[in-house]
Design a protein around this motif. Sequence first.
Motif, PDB file in Angstrom:
ATOM      1  N   ILE A  66      43.645  49.820  11.541  1.00 34.34           N
ATOM      2  CA  ILE A  66      42.291  50.093  12.033  1.00 34.34           C
ATOM      3  C   ILE A  66      41.371  48.916  11.706  1.00 34.34           C
ATOM      4  CG2 ILE A  66      40.263  51.569  11.695  1.00 34.34           C
ATOM      5  CD1 ILE A  66      42.253  53.908  11.333  1.00 34.34           C
ATOM      6  N   ALA A  67      41.483  48.367  10.503  1.00 33.40           N
ATOM      7  CA  ALA A  67      40.655  47.220  10.123  1.00 33.40           C
ATOM      8  C   ALA A  67      41.010  45.984  10.958  1.00 33.40           C
ATOM      9  CB  ALA A  67      40.810  46.920   8.638  1.00 33.40           C
ATOM     10  N   LEU A  68      42.289  45.794  11.238  1.00 33.69           N
ATOM     11  CA  LEU A  68      42.676  44.673  12.105  1.00 33.69           C
ATOM     12  C   LEU A  68      42.159  44.867  13.525  1.00 33.69           C
ATOM     13  CD1 LEU A  68      46.319  43.835  10.997  1.00 33.69           C
ATOM     14  CD2 LEU A  68      44.311  42.359  10.853  1.00 33.69           C
ATOM     15  N   THR A  69      42.165  46.092  14.001  1.00 32.73           N
ATOM     16  CA  THR A  69      41.618  46.372  15.328  1.00 32.73           C
ATOM     17  C   THR A  69      40.118  46.104  15.350  1.00 32.73           C
ATOM     18  OG1 THR A  69      43.317  48.050  15.665  1.00 32.73           O
ATOM     19  CG2 THR A  69      41.415  48.124  17.123  1.00 32.73           C
ATOM     20  N   ALA A  70      39.418  46.455  14.287  1.00 32.85           N
ATOM     21  CA  ALA A  70      37.986  46.183  14.209  1.00 32.85           C
ATOM     22  C   ALA A  70      37.708  44.683  14.205  1.00 32.85           C
ATOM     23  CB  ALA A  70      37.390  46.836  12.972  1.00 32.85           C
ATOM     24  N   SER A  71      38.643  43.904  13.700  1.00 32.34           N
ATOM     25  CA  SER A  71      38.439  42.455  13.676  1.00 32.34           C
ATOM     26  C   SER A  71      38.419  41.860  15.078  1.00 32.34           C
ATOM     27  CB  SER A  71      39.519  41.772  12.830  1.00 32.34           C
ATOM     28  OG  SER A  71      40.746  41.698  13.526  1.00 32.34           O
ATOM     29  N   LEU A  72      38.971  42.572  16.044  1.00 31.00           N
ATOM     30  CA  LEU A  72      38.922  42.077  17.420  1.00 31.00           C
ATOM     31  C   LEU A  72      37.488  42.023  17.946  1.00 31.00           C
ATOM     32  CD1 LEU A  72      42.030  43.915  18.893  1.00 31.00           C
ATOM     33  CD2 LEU A  72      41.856  41.533  18.154  1.00 31.00           C
ATOM     34  N   PHE A  73      36.595  42.802  17.353  1.00 27.60           N
ATOM     35  CA  PHE A  73      35.181  42.749  17.736  1.00 27.60           C
ATOM     36  C   PHE A  73      34.465  41.572  17.097  1.00 27.60           C
ATOM     37  CE2 PHE A  73      36.264  47.241  18.264  1.00 27.60           C
ATOM     38  CZ  PHE A  73      35.870  47.416  19.584  1.00 27.60           C
ATOM     39  N   CYS A  74      35.127  40.862  16.210  1.00 29.98           N
ATOM     40  CA  CYS A  74      34.539  39.726  15.498  1.00 29.98           C
ATOM     41  C   CYS A  74      35.163  38.407  15.927  1.00 29.98           C
ATOM     42  CB  CYS A  74      34.730  39.898  13.996  1.00 29.98           C
ATOM     43  SG  CYS A  74      34.128  41.437  13.351  1.00 29.98           S
ATOM     44  N   LEU A  75      35.855  38.404  17.044  1.00 27.96           N
ATOM     45  CA  LEU A  75      36.551  37.208  17.513  1.00 27.96           C
ATOM     46  C   LEU A  75      35.570  36.062  17.707  1.00 27.96           C
ATOM     47  CD1 LEU A  75      39.408  36.368  18.306  1.00 27.96           C
ATOM     48  CD2 LEU A  75      38.847  36.955  20.647  1.00 27.96           C
ATOM     49  N   PRO A  76      35.716  34.967  16.944  1.00 26.02           N
ATOM     50  CA  PRO A  76      34.751  33.868  17.029  1.00 26.02           C
ATOM     51  C   PRO A  76      35.054  32.919  18.189  1.00 26.02           C
ATOM     52  CG  PRO A  76      36.330  33.426  15.297  1.00 26.02           C
ATOM     53  CD  PRO A  76      36.678  34.769  15.872  1.00 26.02           C
TER      54      PRO A  76
END
Length: 151
Positions: A125-135
Amino acid sequence: MEEEIRQIARRLNIYYALLWIVPLIGMIVFETDILPAGAWADNGSAIYVAETVGILLAVGCIPLSLRLFNLVLIKKIDLIPLTDAMRLYKRWAGIRLLLLGVAVCVNLLIYYLTLNSTGGLAALIALTASLFCLPGKQKVRSDLHVTTEEV
């Protein structure tokens, strides 16, 4: 200014890659039996405490990393001069990825120590949330409200 935006995007891309590479290395270390998996598998109270800590960490870090960054962007970064805003943006974007990285790594560690899927699910879930932070450069320009005419 274009060079500074490119440097910020490059540094954030490195942080983002580390967010995925460090857990991958951890998985390799546990799957190849360099570190023993299941050390807490027979201890019910340790499993309960570890999974509770992991879930609470994920529940705290994920919204905090997504919402706190947005609040800092609106209430601080948008109100200061662009050179200071770039520095602050880089710092807070790094903190955002660090929060997600801590949630991922701790939950992955819990998964391998307890051999229970709860930690793995929280890490996923945390890795999936990181997709919203793609720089990226476009993302930095958009967040800092820099147009191509200003550059």
